[in-house]
Structure formats: C-alpha cells, structure tokens
Design a protein around this motif. Structure first.
Motif, mmCIF file in Angstrom:
data_model
loop_
_atom_site.group_PDB
_atom_site.id
_atom_site.type_symbol
_atom_site.label_atom_id
_atom_site.label_comp_id
_atom_site.label_asym_id
_atom_site.label_seq_id
_atom_site.Cartn_x
_atom_site.Cartn_y
_atom_site.Cartn_z
ATOM 1 N N GLU A 106 8.161 -4.971 7.869
ATOM 2 C CA GLU A 106 8.471 -4.259 9.107
ATOM 3 C C GLU A 106 9.554 -3.212 8.881
ATOM 4 O OE1 GLU A 106 9.340 -7.494 11.792
ATOM 5 O OE2 GLU A 106 7.233 -7.646 12.402
ATOM 6 N N GLY A 107 10.532 -3.542 8.045
ATOM 7 C CA GLY A 107 11.576 -2.572 7.724
ATOM 8 C C GLY A 107 11.036 -1.349 7.000
ATOM 9 N N ALA A 108 9.952 -1.546 6.264
ATOM 10 C CA ALA A 108 9.314 -0.431 5.561
ATOM 11 C C ALA A 108 8.346 0.322 6.473
ATOM 12 C CB ALA A 108 8.571 -0.947 4.328
ATOM 13 N N GLY A 109 8.188 -0.167 7.715
ATOM 14 C CA GLY A 109 7.298 0.498 8.671
ATOM 15 C C GLY A 109 5.824 0.340 8.328
ATOM 16 N N MET A 110 5.476 -0.772 7.707
ATOM 17 C CA MET A 110 4.098 -0.993 7.275
ATOM 18 C C MET A 110 3.432 -2.079 8.112
ATOM 19 S SD MET A 110 4.726 -1.098 3.155
ATOM 20 C CE MET A 110 3.046 -0.755 2.635
ATOM 21 N N SER A 111 2.134 -1.909 8.317
ATOM 22 C CA SER A 111 1.344 -2.975 8.917
ATOM 23 C C SER A 111 0.931 -3.942 7.807
ATOM 24 C CB SER A 111 0.094 -2.393 9.589
ATOM 25 O OG SER A 111 -0.788 -1.882 8.597
ATOM 26 N N GLN A 112 0.410 -5.091 8.198
ATOM 27 C CA GLN A 112 -0.089 -6.027 7.196
ATOM 28 C C GLN A 112 -1.212 -5.395 6.389
ATOM 29 O OE1 GLN A 112 -1.123 -9.541 9.468
ATOM 30 N NE2 GLN A 112 0.949 -10.381 9.286
ATOM 31 N N LYS A 113 -2.055 -4.640 7.054
ATOM 32 C CA LYS A 113 -3.175 -3.971 6.373
ATOM 33 C C LYS A 113 -2.657 -2.947 5.364
ATOM 34 C CE LYS A 113 -7.491 -1.548 7.233
ATOM 35 N NZ LYS A 113 -8.417 -1.040 8.251
ATOM 36 N N GLN A 114 -1.653 -2.184 5.741
ATOM 37 C CA GLN A 114 -1.090 -1.185 4.830
ATOM 38 C C GLN A 114 -0.458 -1.847 3.612
ATOM 39 O OE1 GLN A 114 1.390 0.654 7.833
ATOM 40 N NE2 GLN A 114 0.180 2.554 7.755
ATOM 41 N N ALA A 124 -1.482 -1.481 -0.295
ATOM 42 C CA ALA A 124 -0.471 -1.013 -1.253
ATOM 43 C C ALA A 124 -0.350 -1.932 -2.459
ATOM 44 C CB ALA A 124 0.892 -0.874 -0.564
ATOM 45 N N VAL A 125 -0.602 -3.231 -2.276
ATOM 46 C CA VAL A 125 -0.473 -4.185 -3.387
ATOM 47 C C VAL A 125 -1.816 -4.550 -4.002
ATOM 48 C CG1 VAL A 125 1.719 -5.107 -2.546
ATOM 49 C CG2 VAL A 125 -0.438 -6.223 -1.878
ATOM 50 N N GLY A 126 -2.889 -3.945 -3.493
ATOM 51 C CA GLY A 126 -4.199 -4.136 -4.109
ATOM 52 C C GLY A 126 -5.010 -5.307 -3.589
ATOM 53 N N PHE A 127 -4.671 -5.820 -2.402
ATOM 54 C CA PHE A 127 -5.466 -6.890 -1.798
ATOM 55 C C PHE A 127 -6.536 -6.269 -0.906
ATOM 56 C CE2 PHE A 127 -1.595 -9.883 -2.044
ATOM 57 C CZ PHE A 127 -1.977 -10.346 -3.286
ATOM 58 N N GLU A 128 -7.699 -6.861 -0.935
ATOM 59 C CA GLU A 128 -8.804 -6.341 -0.131
ATOM 60 C C GLU A 128 -8.624 -6.673 1.353
ATOM 61 O OE1 GLU A 128 -13.683 -6.525 -0.082
ATOM 62 O OE2 GLU A 128 -12.578 -7.341 -1.772
ATOM 63 N N SER A 148 7.436 -5.754 -4.760
ATOM 64 C CA SER A 148 8.767 -5.158 -4.775
ATOM 65 C C SER A 148 8.672 -3.632 -4.706
ATOM 66 C CB SER A 148 9.568 -5.598 -6.005
ATOM 67 O OG SER A 148 9.095 -4.991 -7.182
ATOM 68 N N GLN A 149 7.691 -3.071 -5.397
ATOM 69 C CA GLN A 149 7.507 -1.617 -5.351
ATOM 70 C C GLN A 149 7.025 -1.160 -3.975
ATOM 71 O OE1 GLN A 149 4.877 -1.000 -8.691
ATOM 72 N NE2 GLN A 149 6.581 -0.845 -10.139
ATOM 73 N N ALA A 150 6.043 -1.870 -3.425
ATOM 74 C CA ALA A 150 5.491 -1.482 -2.123
ATOM 75 C C ALA A 150 6.537 -1.585 -1.017
ATOM 76 C CB ALA A 150 4.277 -2.343 -1.780
ATOM 77 N N LEU A 151 7.416 -2.565 -1.127
ATOM 78 C CA LEU A 151 8.429 -2.792 -0.093
ATOM 79 C C LEU A 151 9.763 -2.122 -0.419
ATOM 80 C CD1 LEU A 151 7.548 -6.530 0.535
ATOM 81 C CD2 LEU A 151 7.064 -4.587 2.055
ATOM 82 N N ASN A 152 9.797 -1.413 -1.555
ATOM 83 C CA ASN A 152 10.982 -0.670 -1.976
ATOM 84 C C ASN A 152 12.208 -1.572 -2.115
ATOM 85 O OD1 ASN A 152 12.193 1.703 -2.868
ATOM 86 N ND2 ASN A 152 12.963 2.202 -0.825
ATOM 87 N N VAL A 153 12.000 -2.700 -2.808
ATOM 88 C CA VAL A 153 13.071 -3.658 -3.084
ATOM 89 C C VAL A 153 13.211 -3.741 -4.598
ATOM 90 C CG1 VAL A 153 13.799 -6.075 -2.862
ATOM 91 C CG2 VAL A 153 12.534 -4.979 -1.011
ATOM 92 N N PRO A 154 14.417 -3.657 -5.131
ATOM 93 C CA PRO A 154 14.571 -3.784 -6.586
ATOM 94 C C PRO A 154 13.913 -5.083 -7.082
ATOM 95 C CG PRO A 154 16.649 -3.131 -5.583
ATOM 96 C CD PRO A 154 15.709 -3.466 -4.453
ATOM 97 N N LEU A 155 13.223 -4.988 -8.202
ATOM 98 C CA LEU A 155 12.471 -6.128 -8.728
ATOM 99 C C LEU A 155 13.356 -7.344 -8.920
ATOM 100 C CD1 LEU A 155 9.819 -7.304 -9.791
ATOM 101 C CD2 LEU A 155 10.395 -6.362 -12.040
#
Length: 132
Positions: free
Chosen positions: A30-38, A42-46, A70-77
């Motif tokens: 939610e902080g990244a402004g993404m829906s569950q679908k997005q 972004a992580v490659g799930f269908e 971590s990349q999709a949510l912009n959080v350091p690994l």
C-alpha cells in the motif's frame, strides 16, 4: 554439549507470525501505491490471489522470491530478508541478529566452552522461556 532436541513452534504462534508478516507486506504494498494485482505482476505471479493469501497470513513467501519482492516494493534486500526471517524463522533471526542481547546463562556449565556453544545454550533458554 549441544542438546538433542528441537523446540517446535506451536501452530498458533506460526499462524500469528504469518499474519504479522502479511500485515507488514500489505503495508509495504500500500505504501508503494500498488494493488495486489500490480504486485503479483511485478514479481512474476500469474494470479494476485497468492498476494492475498500472503497478506492474510494463509501463505508463506518462498525465500526464492525475496529479491523480487524487495525490488518491487522498493525495500533494501537486507532489510526485507531480515524482517521476513524474523516472522518466518524466529530462531534463526535471534541467532543471527540478536544473539548478543540474549540473557546470560545462570549456570556454571558454560565455563570453558567456546562462544558458539554458550550462545546456543542462551538461545535455547530464551526459546524455552518464550514457549512457557
């Protein structure tokens, strides 16, 4: 000597930890402004339903997906892995990140042992106290 037993977490504590992990993941999404679908895309799930399962605590994120999340949510690994380990594998988390903060053993049995054996004993005592 190392003890020959394993303290298994209760089903309730596992579920509680997964629910906490799910809330954390949801807050990141939610902080990244993404829906569950997005996020799923972004992580490659269908299907986004896996994201829903993770967020509700009904699923567990495979370790092989930590980098993508971590990349999709912009959080350091490192932060992402450390937090997920805290939720999914608390014994490993304490051993790696908080072992210096564990209470010292009150028995004299650790005298003369190497530091690793003493740390293991303190970790087992902490886990035993948390399960009581």
């Amino acid at each position: 000597m190392y003890r020959n037993h394993f303290i298994a977490p209760s089903a309730d504590s596992v579920q509680q930890s997964r629910s906490e992990a799910g809330r954390w993941l949801k807050s990141l999404r939610e902080g990244a402004g993404m829906s569950q679908k997005q996020l799923a895309q972004a992580v490659g799930f269908e299907y986004y339903t896996f994201i829903s399962q993770l967020e509700s605590g009904r699923g567990r994120l495979p370790q092989g997906q930590y980098m993508a999340f971590s990349q999709a949510l912009n959080v350091p690994l490192r932060e992402f892995v450390k937090t997920m380990t805290r939720y999914y594998d608390p014994i490993t988390y304490y051993a790696l990140f908080e072992s210096e903060e564990l209470p010292a053993s009150t028995s004299g049995e650790t005298a003369g042992r190497d530091d690793l054996a003493a740390r293991l004993e303190r970790l087992e005592a902490l886990v035993a106290n948390k399960n009581n």
